[in-house]
Write an enzyme that holds these catalytic residues in place. Structure first.
Site, PDB file in Angstrom:
ATOM      1  CG  ASP A 131     -10.608  39.479 -15.534  1.00 13.11           C
ATOM      2  OD1 ASP A 131     -11.392  38.410 -15.469  1.00 13.11           O
ATOM      3  OD2 ASP A 131     -10.274  40.147 -14.839  1.00 13.11           O
ATOM      4  CG  ASP A 233     -14.205  37.769 -11.739  1.00 11.93           C
ATOM      5  OD1 ASP A 233     -13.429  38.147 -10.893  1.00 11.93           O
ATOM      6  OD2 ASP A 233     -15.793  38.007 -11.486  1.00 11.93           O
ATOM      7  CD  GLU A 287     -11.992  35.815  -8.642  1.00 13.81           C
ATOM      8  OE1 GLU A 287     -11.706  36.881  -8.115  1.00 13.81           O
ATOM      9  OE2 GLU A 287     -13.326  35.705  -8.949  1.00 13.81           O
ATOM     10  CG  HIS A 354      -9.435  43.516 -10.098  1.00 18.76           C
ATOM     11  ND1 HIS A 354      -8.697  42.295 -10.352  1.00 18.76           N
ATOM     12  CD2 HIS A 354     -10.424  43.368  -9.845  1.00 18.76           C
ATOM     13  CE1 HIS A 354      -9.394  41.436 -10.504  1.00 18.76           C
ATOM     14  NE2 HIS A 354     -10.513  41.992 -10.347  1.00 18.76           N
ATOM     15  CG  ASP A 355     -11.527  41.810  -6.560  1.00 13.81           C
ATOM     16  OD1 ASP A 355     -12.037  42.850  -7.017  1.00 13.81           O
ATOM     17  OD2 ASP A 355     -11.579  40.708  -7.403  1.00 13.81           O
TER      18      ASP A 355
END
Length: 581
Positions: A131, A233, A287, A354-355
Site C-alpha cells: 500500500d 491510496d 483507490e 481497513h476503512d
C-alpha cells in the site's frame, strides 16, 4: 472387411480429434479473449499490520508477527497479501501519513524483518502488494520540512502553497480537519498549504515533474526488492485544478466529482506506467477509480496503459447497512460495473477493508443466530463474482463490529476530529457515537482474534486498540478443526474458485433482478454453467428462477445439508452454488 473397418476407425478418430481440437480451440479463444493474468486469478488477503499479530508484547502488530502466521495465511489458499502501510510515520492517520518512504516504521520492525517477510512469502508462493500513499506525505517528511522553511527553498513546489498576500485561499473541505478547512496557515512563510486530509498530511504537488520522478524512483526501490505490486491510496485526488475555482455549496457530498480525477490524472498514470509499471510483472490498483463504471474503465482499459485493476467504492459507500438502501440497488451497482467490464478491463470485488466496518455487521447479520451463516453467504458472493476477490483479515472467522460506547476508546483521526468539530458546534454527540458504532473505521481495525487466551492471542501486552470481547467464542483456534466453521467454509470457497476458471473468467448474468431478498446469478465459460443463489434476508425467501429438473448438482452450500432446492425457497442467509450439467 478389414479395409472398411480401418476406414471407419480412421474416420471416427478423425472426427473425435476434430471435435476435441475444436473444444480446445474454443477454450484457447476464451482464455485469449480474457487475457489471463496471475492477478486476475489471485485471491488477495488484506492485512492491517498494526492489528494482526504482535510478536514483542508492545501491543502493536508487527512484521515478525505476520511472519509467524505465514503458514496460516498459506492454509487459507490465498495468493497475495495486500499490506497496509508499514513505512516510517508519526501515525496521525495510522501510517497513511508517511515521513520516509524507504524505511520501516519502528513499531513494525526493521528492513531486515521486511526482507525476511518477503522471502517467507515467496517461499510459500504468496505475493506481496504494498500500500503506497503518494497524494500526500506526512508534514514530518523531509520534503515538507524543507518546503515550509522558506519560499525560496528548492522543495517549495513539492507541495501546494497559497501566499497570504493574495488573501484567504478558496475554501476547500478537508476530510479529517476539525475545522473542515483544507488550507492550513503557516506563519513562518506567511502562506497556506493544502491538505485534503489531516493537516499533518500535506498534498504533494503532482504538477511538479521533479515530484513525480521522486515517486517513480521510490516505487522502483520497492519493486527491485521483489514486491509484486502496488495499491495506491487516495491517488484519485493527485491531480488538482490549480486555478482553485470556487466550488458549489455542498460539493463535499460528491467529493470524487469535484476533488477526484483531475485534468492530468490519467497523464500521470500513463507516465507512471511507462516509466515504472511496464518494466515489471506486477499488479496495480488505485483507490476510488472514478464515480461511474465508465470512468473506472478509463483507468484499466489495456489500450490506455495505466493500471490493471479498478477498485471502486460505490458498493460500500451507500449506507450504514444493506437494509438502508436495499438489495435491488446493490445488485444494480455490481451488474452495471460488470456490464461495462465484460469485454475488457478488470475489477476488484470486496465488501470490507481497513476503512470500512466489518463485513458481516454491514452486509449480513452479526447476531449469534445468524453471524456464521451470513458471513459464509457474503464470502460466497465475493468468491463467485467476476473480478479479483479482496478479503479483509478476520472476516474468514466472522469478526464483527466492536461498537465502542465512548469517544475515549477511539484512536482514529477521522472519528475523533469529527467528534471535536461537532462538539464545538454544539451538536448531538450521543447520536454521533451511535452512528459510529455501525460505521466507524475502528470497527474493522480491532486486533485479530487468534484464540481464547488473553487479548485473543494478539498480544501479551496492552493492545493499541481494544480487542472485541467476543474473541472468546469467535477466533481461529475454535474454528480450525470444525469442518462446518466459517473459516473452513472460506477455505472451501477459495479451492472451488481455483478449481475451475468459470468462477474467474466466466460470463456473469444476473437473474431475478428485482427480487428484494435473493441475489441470483450465473457464471458461464465454454460448456460449463454455475448458478449462485444468495439469500440476504433473515427470513425464508423465494426466487423466480426455473431450475432444471435434472442434470444439476449442488457443489457447495453454507448449511452443509442442502440436497435439493424445494419450491424455489432459500433458508435465512442461505448460499447455494449449483453446477448445471
Amino acid at each position: 472387411m478389414k479395409t472398411t473397418l480401418a476406414l471407419y476407425l480412421l474416420t471416427t478418430l478423425t472426427l473425435f480429434s476434430t471435435e476435441r481440437l475444436s473444444a480446445q480451440n474454443k477454450f484457447l479463444e476464451t482464455i485469449q479473449k480474457n487475457d489471463t493474468k496471475w492477478w486476475k486469478e489471485a485471491v488477495v488477503y488484506q492485512i492491517y499490520p498494526r492489528s494482526f499479530k504482535d510478536s514483542d508484547g508492545d501491543g502493536v502488530g508487527d512484521l515478525k508477527g505476520i511472519i509467524s502466521k505465514l503458514d496460516y495465511i498459506k492454509s487459507l489458499g490465498v495468493d497475495a497479501i495486500w499490506l497496509n502501510p508499514i513505512y516510517t510515520s508519526p501515525n496521525d492517520d495510522n501510517g497513511y501519513d508517511i515521513s520516509n518512504y524507504r524505511e520501516i516504521m519502528s513499531d513494525f520492525g526493521t528492513m531486515n524483518d521486511f526482507d525476511l517477510l518477503l522471502k517467507g512469502m515467496h517461499q510459500r508462493g504468496l505475493k506481496l502488494i504494498m500500500d503506497i500513499v503518494v497524494n500526500h506525505s506526512s508534514d514530518e517528511h523531509e520534503w515538507f520540512k524543507q518546503s515550509k522553511s522558506s519560499r525560496d527553498n528548492k522543495y517549495r513546489d513539492y507541495y501546494h502553497w497559497w501566499p497570504a498576500e493574495k488573501g484567504k485561499p478558496p475554501y476547500r473541505w478537508s476530510f479529517f480537519d476539525v475545522n473542515s478547512d483544507a488550507w492550513k496557515y503557516d506563519a513562518k512563510t506567511d502562506a497556506y498549504y493544502l491538505h485534503y486530509f489531516s493537516q499533518k498530511q500535506p498534498d504533494l504537488n503532482w504538477e511538479n515533474p521533479t515530484v513525480r520522478q521522486e515517486i517513480y524512483e521510490m516505487m522502483r526501490f520497492w519493486l527491485d526488492k521483489g514486491i509484486d505490486g502496488f495499491r495506491m491510496d487516495a491517488f484519485q485526488f493527485a491531480s488538482k485544478v490549480t486555478t482553485w475555482p470556487e466550488l458549489p455549496q455542498g460539493y463535499e457530498k460528491n467529493i470524487i466529482k469535484y476533488y477526484g480525477v483531475g485534468p492530468h490524472l490519467h497523464d500521470y498514470l500513463q507516465e507512471m506506467n511507462k516509466e515504472v509499471f511496464s518494466k515489471y510483472d506486477i499488479m496495480t490498483v488505485a483507490e476510488g477509480a472514478g464515480s461511474t463504471p465508465e470512468e473506472a474503465m478509463l483507468f484499466v482499459d489495456p489500450d490506455r496503459k495505466e493500471l490493471n485493476m479498478a477498485y471502486h467504492f460505490e458498493s460500500v459507500d451507500i449506507g450504514k447497512h444493506i437494509n438502508d438502501f436495499g438489495l435491488v440497488k446493490y445488485k444494480d451497482i455490481f451488474s452495471r460495473y460488470d456490464q461495462t467490464f465484460k469485454d475488457k478491463g478488470w475489477l476488484s470485488i470486496f465488501l470490507a477493508n481497513h476503512d470500512q466496518p466489518r463485513m458481516v455487521s454491514k452486509f449480513g447479520n452479526d447476531s449469534v443466530q445468524f453471524r456464521s451463516l451470513s458471513s459464509k453467504m457474503l464470502s460466497t458472493f465475493i468468491m463467485c463474482m467476476r473480478g479479483t476477490p479482496y478479503y479483509y483479515n478476520g472476516d474468514e472467522v466472522g469478526m464483527t463490529n466492536i461498537r465502542f460506547d465512548s469517544i475515549e476508546d477511539y484512536k482514529d483521526v477521522d472519528t475523533r476530529n469529527k467528534y471535536i468539530g461537532l462538539k464545538n458546534k454544539g451538536g448531538d454527540l450521543k447520536a454521533f457515537l451511535e452512528v459510529q458504532k455501525q460505521t466507524s473505521r475502528e470497527n474493522g481495525r480491532t486486533p485479530f482474534q487468534w484464540d481464547s487466551t488473553k487479548n485473543g492471542g494478539f498480544s501479551e501486552g496492552k493492545p493499541w486498540l481494544k480487542v472485541n470481547p467476543n474473541y472468546s467464542f469467535i477466533n481461529v483456534e475454535l474454528q480450525e478443526n470444525d469442518p462446518n466453521s466459517t473459516l473452513n467454509y472460506f477455505r472451501s470457497l477459495v479451492q472451488l474458485r481455483k478449481k475451475d476458471p468459470v468462477l474467474v473468467y466466466g460470463k456473469y448474468t444476473i437473474l431475478d433482478k428485482e427480487n428484494p431478498s435473493v441475489f441470483a446469478f450465473t457464471r458461464e465459460l465454454n460448456d460449463k454453467k454455475i448458478l449462485v443463489l444468495l439469500n440476504f434476508s433473515e427470513k425464508e425467501s423465494t426466487f423466480n428462477i426455473a431450475l432444471p429438473t435434472s442434470k444439476f448438482k449442488i457443489i457447495l452450500d453454507n448449511y452443509s445439508s442442502t440436497k435439493e432446492i424445494k419450491k424455489n425457497t432459500l433458508r435465512p442467509y442461505e448460499a447455494v452454488i449449483i453446477e448445471i450439467k
